[in-house]
Design an enzyme around this catalytic site. Sequence first.
Site, mmCIF file in Angstrom:
data_model
loop_
_atom_site.group_PDB
_atom_site.id
_atom_site.type_symbol
_atom_site.label_atom_id
_atom_site.label_comp_id
_atom_site.label_asym_id
_atom_site.label_seq_id
_atom_site.Cartn_x
_atom_site.Cartn_y
_atom_site.Cartn_z
ATOM 1 C CG ASP A 1 -2.001 -0.815 1.318
ATOM 2 O OD1 ASP A 1 -2.304 -1.396 -0.014
ATOM 3 O OD2 ASP A 1 -2.664 -1.216 2.078
ATOM 4 C CG ASP B 1 -12.242 -5.326 -1.950
ATOM 5 O OD1 ASP B 1 -11.449 -5.980 -2.425
ATOM 6 O OD2 ASP B 1 -12.266 -3.832 -1.972
#
Lengths: 195, 257
Positions: B11, B130
């Site tokens: 990230d 997701d």
Amino acid sequence: MKTVIVKYNAGNVQSVMYALDRIGATYLYTDDENEIRTADKVIFPGVGEASTAMSYLRKTGLDKVIPSLKQPVFGTCIGMQLMCRYSEENNTECMGIFDVDVKRFPATPGLKVPHMGWNNIYGYNSALTDQLSDNAYVYFVHSYAAPVCEFTVASCDYIHPFSAMLQKDNFYAAQFHCEISGNVGQQIIENFLKI
Amino acid sequence: MLTKRIIPCLDVKEGRTVKGVNFVNLRDAGDAVELGAMYAAQGADELVYLDITATVEGRSTFIDLVRRVAHTINIPFTVGGGISSIADVSALLHAGADKVSINSSAVRNPDLINELSLEFGSQCIVVAIDTRYVETSDGMQHIVHTHGGRKPTELLTIPWAKEVEDRGAGELLLTSMDTDGTKNGFALELTSIISGNANIPVIASGGAGTMDNFYDVFTTGKADAGLAASIFHFREIDIPDLKQYLSDKDIPMRMTR
């Protein structure tokens, strides 16, 4: 040494340029016939679809230039397929440097197409595979492949054995992406530049 | 033999990796390029960089980062986060990314998947899904979520996975929000159903805590690749050890040493 990357409409070749940068090689990215003809080494990369790429090569005359080259030429991925005689991808007549037809992987339960990821190559018979360990892993992304034939200088197995690399006279080709195939891919590029 | 892939995910915010990274041997653990290069050297098969920056300035920083990553590493890498147009994808691919991952924008505008795969080829279009198993009016269902898994959509996960493939996705990145962060293992049943239905590779994400979790997701879960972040960043599992462990258990692995 003058190395040319052939510019045409087959996808993004940025990673090929970066791979050459990493090994400190200089290059020219061009579709100019004179520049290509006077190069010491010619790299013919590509990502994309066969018929679109071929029609662009025809329009620019590169379909005649590339097969007539005398210096070492290295085609990768779709570049390799365009150097074959014909591709089943949208029934495309290709340049015919290698007299072999590129076929789609047959649908096979449990085996996905495209063949995507790292797979081992074997049966080396090329200066390009110098110093590679047996069964070296390289990165593939493709749905069409050339069968094993008289020009095969490295093979790979997925669904069936196919040509991972082809070679004939001054023409070299790899189905996989040398530019992102780790140290193995880098070695192959260095080997090509050393020919 | 085609190998299963191990993929660390980084990230990135304003060009630097977030989530404290515990690598004492790096000069700068926040340097996303250096960290990625280290993973590549360790034998990672691919990398994913997710941009979690929200600002415009951050976007251009990310493009610059992508360029530096592409210059440095010699394995494939995927970039994602906030991608919503052909122009976004073009800029990232031109900077040297091998694939882009789209998520919320594909839910908002499914035609984007078709447009991107036509423009750039399926092979570089990853659709991230997701998912969360939640109570609905039809009972418990796997539902697609957006906004980092916080916001439910109307989409059922299993048919959505098929739809994005039909629209031209080249790969699926399936993250179970039920298992993400638990370290109790991947969502095996759902991953197995989705991978079994799909004719494109499925990257499983969310829940990796042990080396056995990877074994399970490659066997029971039928995944083509396993993605994790913190267990690699905090060195709870080292990639060379993980690949050796899986190889010893007959999972095809690219061994680099």
